[in-house]
Design an enzyme around this catalytic site. Sequence first.
Site, short mmCIF file in Angstrom:
data_model
loop_
_atom_site.label_atom_id
_atom_site.label_comp_id
_atom_site.label_asym_id
_atom_site.label_seq_id
_atom_site.Cartn_x
_atom_site.Cartn_y
_atom_site.Cartn_z
N GLU A 184 15.44 -6.87 -42.11
CA GLU A 184 14.21 -7.73 -42.95
C GLU A 184 13.11 -6.77 -43.52
O GLU A 184 13.18 -5.47 -43.35
CB GLU A 184 13.93 -8.85 -41.94
N TYR A 242 2.22 -15.63 -32.74
CA TYR A 242 1.32 -16.31 -33.85
C TYR A 242 2.35 -17.28 -34.75
O TYR A 242 3.58 -17.12 -34.74
CB TYR A 242 0.60 -15.19 -34.48
#
Length: 286
Positions: free
Chosen positions: A182, A32
């Site tokens: 992250e 995506y």
Amino acid sequence: MRTVYVNGEYLPENEATISIFDRGFLMADGVYEVTSVLDGKLIDFDGHAVRLERSMSELDMRSPITKEDLLEVHRELVRVNEINEGLIYLQITRGSDGDRDFVFPDPETTAPTIVLFTQNKPGLADSPAAKKGAKIISIEDIRWGRRDIKTVQLLYPSMGKMMAKKAGCDDAWLVEDGFVTEGTSNNAYIVKGNKIITRQLSNDILHGITRAAVLRFAREAQMEVEERSFTIDEAKEADEAFTTSASGFVMPVVEIDGVALGEGVPGTIALRLREIYLDEMRKAAI
């Protein structure tokens, strides 16, 4: 009611369907992208299109649409849904050959599934959250090893956001072998002595499109950038911190695991980078 795009058709959202045998539904076998819209224009579309192609290539998926046609679909959805500020979500899955199987279907006979929809987000650029700053918790990173591929495998990031919410915070940073990888849906940075520090690119983190732009703008503004791993303890001692993402742009971080950073308010470098990013990307929007 929104108009959405499904496999070549523009449809009212309540008429949009895909097969229950689609591998995106059964196997999370899909990729995506999320592209921001500001002033009715697309932010960094080319960067997202290039990363989309890379993600599909890494998974041996074929693209169901050309880059040029994909741009036109984005623009048409912005137009018909009257999006001034918001997001366009794009998902491509491997599709389905009619039944559930671990083995990939033949790409020559099975068409991928492509879906796009818009999200209207007035005030996206002038975010109150950015003025307040985010509070972060740290959690163990137990995701799969190919985080550089932007797949729809988002269960653990969703769980991380829920852990943060239950702790009265805004988001979580993921930690592996003692080092921050992250955020749940963003790249992570700290600032120490006016130096911007962020983890180097590898399979361990998503190669953020916003990350690339922000680091480029930082260097152009004569800011010092160091790409290396850092620990949560190092982050707690930083002068400031921030995250970058397509939907959050540059988001200041004011607290990590209950420890306030600096004065406990958004830092000057994070705010300046947000300002530069929004200004430059608006100029380049298409």
